[in-house]
Design an enzyme around this catalytic site. Structure first.
Site, PDB file in Angstrom:
ATOM      1  N   HIS A  57       0.844  -1.210   0.000  1.00 18.77           N
ATOM      2  CA  HIS A  57       0.000   0.000   0.000  1.00 18.77           C
ATOM      3  C   HIS A  57       0.864   1.238   0.000  1.00 18.77           C
ATOM      4  CE1 HIS A  57       0.833  -0.498   4.282  1.00 18.77           C
ATOM      5  NE2 HIS A  57       0.316   0.693   4.554  1.00 18.77           N
ATOM      6  N   HIS A 108       1.525   3.902   1.930  1.00 23.30           N
ATOM      7  CA  HIS A 108       2.123   4.645   3.044  1.00 23.30           C
ATOM      8  C   HIS A 108       3.650   4.694   2.946  1.00 23.30           C
ATOM      9  CE1 HIS A 108      -1.701   4.071   5.690  1.00 23.30           C
ATOM     10  NE2 HIS A 108      -1.785   5.114   4.885  1.00 23.30           N
ATOM     11  N   ASP A 154       6.075   4.532   5.037  1.00 22.08           N
ATOM     12  CA  ASP A 154       6.927   3.564   5.736  1.00 22.08           C
ATOM     13  C   ASP A 154       6.987   2.225   4.998  1.00 22.08           C
ATOM     14  OD1 ASP A 154       4.145   3.364   6.696  1.00 22.08           O
ATOM     15  OD2 ASP A 154       4.893   1.839   8.086  1.00 22.08           O
ATOM     16  N   HIS A 155       6.274   2.126   3.861  1.00 21.86           N
ATOM     17  CA  HIS A 155       6.316   0.914   3.035  1.00 21.86           C
ATOM     18  C   HIS A 155       6.895   1.183   1.649  1.00 21.86           C
ATOM     19  CE1 HIS A 155       3.607  -1.310   5.866  1.00 21.86           C
ATOM     20  NE2 HIS A 155       3.440  -0.054   6.244  1.00 21.86           N
ATOM     21  N   HIS A 181      -7.346  -0.835   5.600  1.00 20.89           N
ATOM     22  CA  HIS A 181      -6.304   0.073   6.114  1.00 20.89           C
ATOM     23  C   HIS A 181      -6.135   1.237   5.122  1.00 20.89           C
ATOM     24  CE1 HIS A 181      -2.610   1.324   8.105  1.00 20.89           C
ATOM     25  NE2 HIS A 181      -1.949   1.220   6.974  1.00 20.89           N
ATOM     26  N   ASP A 241      -0.069  -3.880   6.251  1.00 26.36           N
ATOM     27  CA  ASP A 241      -0.764  -3.373   7.441  1.00 26.36           C
ATOM     28  C   ASP A 241      -2.228  -3.794   7.465  1.00 26.36           C
ATOM     29  OD1 ASP A 241       1.622  -2.131   7.991  1.00 26.36           O
ATOM     30  OD2 ASP A 241       0.884  -0.079   7.733  1.00 26.36           O
ATOM     31  N   HIS A 246       4.866  -4.781  10.679  1.00 27.55           N
ATOM     32  CA  HIS A 246       5.261  -4.093  11.918  1.00 27.55           C
ATOM     33  C   HIS A 246       5.392  -5.073  13.079  1.00 27.55           C
ATOM     34  CE1 HIS A 246       4.705   0.133  10.578  1.00 27.55           C
ATOM     35  NE2 HIS A 246       3.785  -0.393   9.780  1.00 27.55           N
TER      36      HIS A 246
HETATM   37 FE    FE Z   1       2.886   0.703   8.089  1.00 21.05          FE
HETATM   38 ZN    ZN Z   2       0.208   1.631   6.551  1.00 17.95          ZN
END
Ligand code: FE
Ligand code: ZN
Length: 256
Positions: free
Chosen positions: A55, A57, A59-60, A112, A129, A167
């Site tokens: 996805h 975001h 942090d990915h 998410h 996530d 995570h």
């Molecule tokens: Fe994340």
């Molecule tokens: Zn995420």
């Protein structure tokens, strides 16, 4: 058989590298940072085969550009999200086969985010996530009904599937699981085990889908005592699994 290695990144992310044993080329899932991936690849004498994105975001995805400057490989990501540098948008049911023969199927799991996807194959699930060990992602873009349906799709996978989420949240998730299901001895047992693993600095991911089925409240929205606890928390009857899911998600959000 697939070999999966995890790199710790950012605050509490895992970046997964996967390939058949002996393969010189690996896939990387959700590289939120390029640096640990590049360091690992050069140290191990490995090359990148593909980048898999669940996805949008940061942090990915934040490491994609830097990785591409070293390895110009295909980037597979959700067709329902506009992610810069994704070269191969993929949709539900699509099959991806890599040079080592490993095959993955794309599973659309909105909730998410609107277009979140998982990659399932070779006995493992890269679920970003959507599903977390003992928990699930927050609903930033999707509805409770969508997330509930997405988790049902994951529940339908083989029980021995190894869940590789993005995570390290297991310990905190199990604190909530114990609040939601104080009488569930498997949750209590898992919480003690996970606390010990964390004390030793060890990862608690992956876990089998079977363990998740037994100890993750978000996968247990059809279990009578959890339904009763969710009803007690919201103060009215809940008639569908999605309504139970909505209540359990809101309950955990209220405690976070
Ligand atoms: Fe994340
Ligand atoms: Zn995420």
């Amino acid at each position: 058989m697939l070999e999966v290695r995890g790199l710790e990144a950012l605050d509490d992310n895992y970046i997964w590298l996967a390939g058949r044993p002996g393969s010189q080329r690996v896939m990387v899932v959700d590289p939120g940072d390029a640096e640990p991936v590049l360091a690992y690849l050069s140290h191990q004498g490995l090359a990148l085969e593909a980048i898999l994105i669940t996805h949008h975001h940061g942090d990915h995805t934040a490491g994609i550009g830097e990785l591409l400057s070293h390895y110009p490989v295909p980037v597979f990501g959700p067709s329902r999200e506009a992610i810069p540098r994704v070269t191969d948008p993929v949709h539900d049911g699509q099959r991806l086969t890599f040079s080592d023969g490993s095959t993955f199927q794309v599973l659309e799991t909105p909730g998410h985010t609107r277009g979140h996807i998982c990659f399932h194959g070779e006995g493992v699930l890269f679920c970003g996530d959507t599903l977390f060990t003992a928990g699930c992602g927050r609903l930033f873009e999707g509805t409770p009904q969508q997330m509930s349906d997405s988790l049902d799709r994951i529940l339908a996978l083989p029980a021995e599937t190894l869940v590789y989420c993005a995570h390290e949240y297991t310990e905190a998730n199990l604190r909530f699981a114990q609040v939601a299901e104080p009488a569930n001895s498997e949750i209590r047992h898992r919480a003690a085990e996970v606390a010990e693993q964390r004390r030793l600095g060890r990862p608690t991911v992956p876990a089998t889908l079977d363990l998740e089925r037994r100890t993750n409240p978000f996968l247990r929205c059809r279990i009578p005592h959890l339904i009763a606890a969710a009803e007690a928390w919201v103060g009215h009857p809940l008639t569908t699994p999605a309504e139970v899911f909505r209540a359990v998600r809101a309950w955990k959000d209220a405690l976070d």
